[in-house]
Design an enzyme around this catalytic site. Structure first.
Site, PDB file in Angstrom:
ATOM      1  N   HIS A   1       6.579   9.558   5.138  1.00 40.00           N
ATOM      2  CA  HIS A   1       6.071   8.542   4.206  1.00 40.00           C
ATOM      3  C   HIS A   1       4.697   8.949   3.674  1.00 40.00           C
ATOM      4  O   HIS A   1       3.669   8.673   4.296  1.00 40.00           O
ATOM      5  CB  HIS A   1       6.001   7.197   4.945  1.00 40.00           C
ATOM      6  CG  HIS A   1       5.668   6.018   4.095  1.00 40.00           C
ATOM      7  ND1 HIS A   1       5.775   4.733   4.572  1.00 40.00           N
ATOM      8  CD2 HIS A   1       5.242   5.910   2.822  1.00 40.00           C
ATOM      9  CE1 HIS A   1       5.402   3.886   3.616  1.00 40.00           C
ATOM     10  NE2 HIS A   1       5.071   4.580   2.551  1.00 40.00           N
TER      11      HIS A   1
ATOM     12  N   TYR B   1       3.510  -5.767   0.688  1.00 32.47           N
ATOM     13  CA  TYR B   1       4.231  -4.650   1.315  1.00 32.47           C
ATOM     14  C   TYR B   1       4.982  -5.130   2.560  1.00 32.47           C
ATOM     15  O   TYR B   1       6.157  -4.833   2.752  1.00 32.47           O
ATOM     16  CB  TYR B   1       3.256  -3.522   1.719  1.00 32.47           C
ATOM     17  CG  TYR B   1       2.910  -2.546   0.623  1.00 32.47           C
ATOM     18  CD1 TYR B   1       2.978  -2.893  -0.725  1.00 32.47           C
ATOM     19  CD2 TYR B   1       2.470  -1.254   0.939  1.00 32.47           C
ATOM     20  CE1 TYR B   1       2.636  -1.993  -1.723  1.00 32.47           C
ATOM     21  CE2 TYR B   1       2.125  -0.340  -0.054  1.00 32.47           C
ATOM     22  CZ  TYR B   1       2.211  -0.713  -1.383  1.00 32.47           C
ATOM     23  OH  TYR B   1       1.871   0.191  -2.355  1.00 32.47           O
TER      24      TYR B   1
ATOM     25  N   GLU C   1       1.665   7.522   5.985  1.00 33.40           N
ATOM     26  CA  GLU C   1       1.325   7.050   4.639  1.00 33.40           C
ATOM     27  C   GLU C   1      -0.094   7.482   4.237  1.00 33.40           C
ATOM     28  O   GLU C   1      -0.753   6.817   3.466  1.00 33.40           O
ATOM     29  CB  GLU C   1       1.476   5.524   4.495  1.00 33.40           C
ATOM     30  CG  GLU C   1       1.763   5.086   3.065  1.00 33.40           C
ATOM     31  CD  GLU C   1       2.006   3.588   2.908  1.00 33.40           C
ATOM     32  OE1 GLU C   1       1.674   2.829   3.817  1.00 33.40           O
ATOM     33  OE2 GLU C   1       2.546   3.195   1.873  1.00 33.40           O
TER      34      GLU C   1
HETATM   35 ZN   LIG Z   1       4.226   3.668   1.022  1.00 34.31          ZN
END
Ligand SMILES: [Zn+2]
Length: 342
Positions: free
Chosen positions: A6, A192, A282
């Site tokens: 990710h 999110y 991320e």
């Molecule tokens: Zn993301």
């Protein structure tokens, strides 16, 4: 090998996002968009070498599964035509990054979704990204309206053309919303995690996993609220006569490790089977600071996995093996790109 499943191109050259602003302004004014900006190879190389590649090396990870900036997808802006042009530009840039650094980055596509537009329009871009660019997955936005949830839930047949295409290409989807245009849902602090949680719950209450027995979804950001509330979902599934939650979901649904503290990772690894956890950070993303309690970056998630009381074999599954299983095209792509010169 340590595979971070990710990562987004959050450090793209400024003129790329600049063009997006101009494109939307032109659309609003009823004018054609300006020509796409020139981005030279060195600008892209530099943005990665001083960004994500540098952090990979500092943290000891090897490969990032890399997609366009998620908050930048902006599926609520413009219309299907602007989304198609923007997705095409963003995916092309990811392809260029992966071509320059083939051992360190493998691509995942953003889709040209638009609020209240059938996702059928995404199919040509998926074909293009898989066939021409060698991408191994897609990011699927369950709420293209940006926090207003105006499209049907993921269990609706509305989404089936995308699922058929995923199965055809053997690519998973990460359920990943974009920016919120609803001020009650902060993009990275609420929207999110809402998207992750809602996406899991929508799939749970649907026949998608029965209709597509080999399909695979990754719920990012540690699964939103799902692992923490696993008992709630088990109970909801039981009350709705959906059977055992693990039987129903865990052949097809996986969770990443974008949880930015050790207690959260401990909970994830305790609640969710090791086979269903994929390493991810991320980086460079939503949370960029250093945690004063540890002295390390919040998103340096490898440190948390290293500290879990798991066997080396189980850690290897989280770091590598599970990603190779979930991304059906990944191993072949790694083999191909590892012999490429960078
Ligand atoms: Zn993301």
């Amino acid at each position: 090998m340590i595979i971070d499943c990710h990562g987004h191109y959050t450090t793209s050259p400024r003129q790329h996002e600049g063009w997006r602003t101009q494109q939307i302004e032109a659309h609003t004014a009823g004018k054609p968009p300006p020509p796409r900006p020139r981005i030279i190879d060195d600008e892209i190389r530099e943005s990665i070498a001083n960004g994500q590649l540098k952090v990979q090396r500092e943290r000891g990870t090897d490969l990032t599964i890399f997609s366009p900036r998620a908050a930048g997808m902006g599926h609520h802006l413009g219309d299907a035509t602007t989304s198609e042009a923007w997705a095409s530009a963003c995916n092309e840039l990811i392809h260029r990054v992966c071509s320059f650094f083939p051992k360190n980055f493998i691509g995942v596509a953003m889709l040209p979704q638009s609020a209240r537009v059938s996702p059928k329009n995404c199919l040509p871009e998926i074909d293009r990204c898989v066939n021409e660019y060698g991408f191994v997955g897609v990011n699927l936005n369950p709420d293209p309206s940006g926090g207003h949830w105006q499209d049907p839930p993921l269990g609706d047949r509305y989404w089936y053309p995308v699922y058929e295409k995923m199965v055809e290409h053997d690519i998973p989807a990460m359920i990943h919303v974009s920016a919120s245009c609803n001020p009650t849902h902060h993009t990275t602090g609420a929207h999110y995690l809402n998207g992750d949680t809602a996406g899991f719950n929508q799939l749970m209450n649907s026949s998608v996993l029965k209709d597509f027995p080999t399909i695979k979804f990754i719920i990012p950001h540690g699964g939103g609220a799902v692992p923490y509330h696993w008992g709630r979902y088990r109970g909801l599934a039981q009350d709705a006569k959906l059977g055992l939650l693990s039987d129903r979901m865990l052949k097809n649904v996986f969770f990443d490790t974008c949880v930015y503290h050790l207690p959260g990772q401990e909970l994830l690894a305790k609640v969710i089977p090791i086979e269903n956890i994929l390493f991810a950070s991320e980086m460079i993303g939503a949370v960029r600071g250093i945690d004063p309690e540890t002295g390390y970056h919040y998103d340096d998630t490898k440190r948390y996995i290293d500290q879990l009381p798991l066997s080396a074999a189980n850690k290897a599954k989280i770091f590598e093996g599970n990603a190779r299983r979930v991304y059906g095209r990944l191993s072949a792509t790694i083999a191909k790109q590892s012999v490429a010169t960078d």
